[in-house]
Design an enzyme around this catalytic site. Sequence first.
Site, PDB file in Angstrom:
ATOM      1  N   GLU A 210      -1.195  -5.417   8.251  1.00 44.15           N
ATOM      2  CA  GLU A 210      -0.439  -4.644   9.235  1.00 44.15           C
ATOM      3  C   GLU A 210      -1.152  -4.720  10.576  1.00 44.15           C
ATOM      4  OE1 GLU A 210       1.072  -0.950   6.582  1.00 44.15           O
ATOM      5  OE2 GLU A 210       0.544  -0.447   8.636  1.00 44.15           O
TER       6      GLU A 210
ATOM      7  N   LYS B 224      -1.126  -9.314   2.888  1.00 40.51           N
ATOM      8  CA  LYS B 224      -0.344  -8.865   4.050  1.00 40.51           C
ATOM      9  C   LYS B 224      -1.240  -7.988   4.913  1.00 40.51           C
ATOM     10  CE  LYS B 224       3.123  -5.694   3.808  1.00 40.51           C
ATOM     11  NZ  LYS B 224       2.606  -4.625   4.697  1.00 40.51           N
TER      12      LYS B 224
ATOM     13  N   ASP C 128       0.844  -1.203   0.000  1.00 43.67           N
ATOM     14  CA  ASP C 128       0.000   0.000   0.000  1.00 43.67           C
ATOM     15  C   ASP C 128       0.882   1.258   0.000  1.00 43.67           C
ATOM     16  OD1 ASP C 128       0.881  -0.086   2.604  1.00 43.67           O
ATOM     17  OD2 ASP C 128      -1.104   0.229   3.511  1.00 43.67           O
TER      18      ASP C 128
ATOM     19  N   ASP D 200      -1.103  -6.122  -0.233  1.00 46.39           N
ATOM     20  CA  ASP D 200      -1.309  -5.474   1.062  1.00 46.39           C
ATOM     21  C   ASP D 200      -2.794  -5.170   1.255  1.00 46.39           C
ATOM     22  OD1 ASP D 200       0.310  -4.751   3.151  1.00 46.39           O
ATOM     23  OD2 ASP D 200       1.171  -3.001   2.160  1.00 46.39           O
TER      24      ASP D 200
ATOM     25  N   GLU E 150       9.264  -4.126  10.313  1.00 41.26           N
ATOM     26  CA  GLU E 150       9.669  -2.840   9.714  1.00 41.26           C
ATOM     27  C   GLU E 150      10.290  -1.937  10.767  1.00 41.26           C
ATOM     28  OE1 GLU E 150       6.865  -0.967   7.091  1.00 41.26           O
ATOM     29  OE2 GLU E 150       8.092   0.843   6.911  1.00 41.26           O
TER      30      GLU E 150
HETATM   31  O1  KIV Z   1       3.521  -1.089   1.648  1.00 38.51           O
HETATM   32  C1  KIV Z   1       4.678  -1.527   1.596  1.00 38.51           C
HETATM   33  O2  KIV Z   1       5.422  -1.327   0.639  1.00 38.51           O
HETATM   34  C2  KIV Z   1       5.143  -2.314   2.737  1.00 38.51           C
HETATM   35  C3  KIV Z   1       6.589  -2.680   2.770  1.00 38.51           C
HETATM   36  C4  KIV Z   1       7.392  -1.474   3.082  1.00 38.51           C
HETATM   37  C5  KIV Z   1       6.843  -3.790   3.703  1.00 38.51           C
HETATM   38  O3  KIV Z   1       4.396  -2.608   3.599  1.00 38.51           O
END
Ligand code: KIV
Length: 270
Positions: free
Chosen positions: A121, A119, A51, A90, A188
């Site tokens: 968060e 993914k 994202d 994401d 991160e």
């Molecule tokens: O959105 C993204 O690019 C990420 C990476 C930095 C891990 O979450």
Amino acid sequence: MSVPSATKRLTIRDIGRMRQRAEPIAMLTAYDSVTASLVDKSGIDIILVGDSLGNVVLGYDTTLKVSLDDMIRHSAAVARSTEHALLVCDMPFGTTTDPETALRSAVEVLQQTGVQAVKIEGGLPMAPVVRRLTEYGIPVVAHIGLMPQSVHQLGGYYTHGKAAESAERLTHEARVLEAAGAFAIVLECVVPEVANAITAELTIPTIGIGSGAGCAGQVLVINDLIGLNTRPAPSFARPRADAAGLVRAAVADYVAETKGSALQTKAGAA
Ligand code: KIV
């Protein structure tokens, strides 16, 4: 007789095996067909449609405005032009507020894009979400430490795990997210010693960004790697090229040539 494999793409089992044999995992973001195809042909293991799309492609100052439709459009473009890497999309801000909302959103992502995993968060509150998705059959990469979707709650972008309490919280979160079913976890901007300790403790691979060289794999934003930015890249990124410089030089050359030939044409016509 050997059985032909159903797909040439890496799977989460391949990623798990890489972790078992201590083979480092290389992950990079991509957001469009051309870049994704180049990245895929260069031997990357995992492509993340991050994202960070919001910052590096859409011009937002945070990732909070990125929508599910944005992620689906760009993930589908990446899926159409790649055949080797495992693809991860994401889940954007606001789509993982509870397990059922997250499941509906993730199903949409997998059905409409062709990616293999998502993914998510977030720390402990995301454990029930990770469990719901993985039990349903959707592989999940967890993401802790600096979580850009929580920038207002965190109060900015900074390194995590410096204080003992923060280090213990990160380690606990990583354990819980692994137990919930995540097949990998992004760390991160986590203090390297803490990232190393988490890596040693978990069975699943840790994928570090700004967290030192000791993680099981590394991830970077492609623009930071190739120097395609209008702002300086983060200090840990170490750009390997100056793509912004190449673009500026090529465009300036084209502008000069075009304007020069226009003047010549006018001069010739007069
Ligand atoms: O959105 C993204 O690019 C990420 C990476 C930095 C891990 O979450």
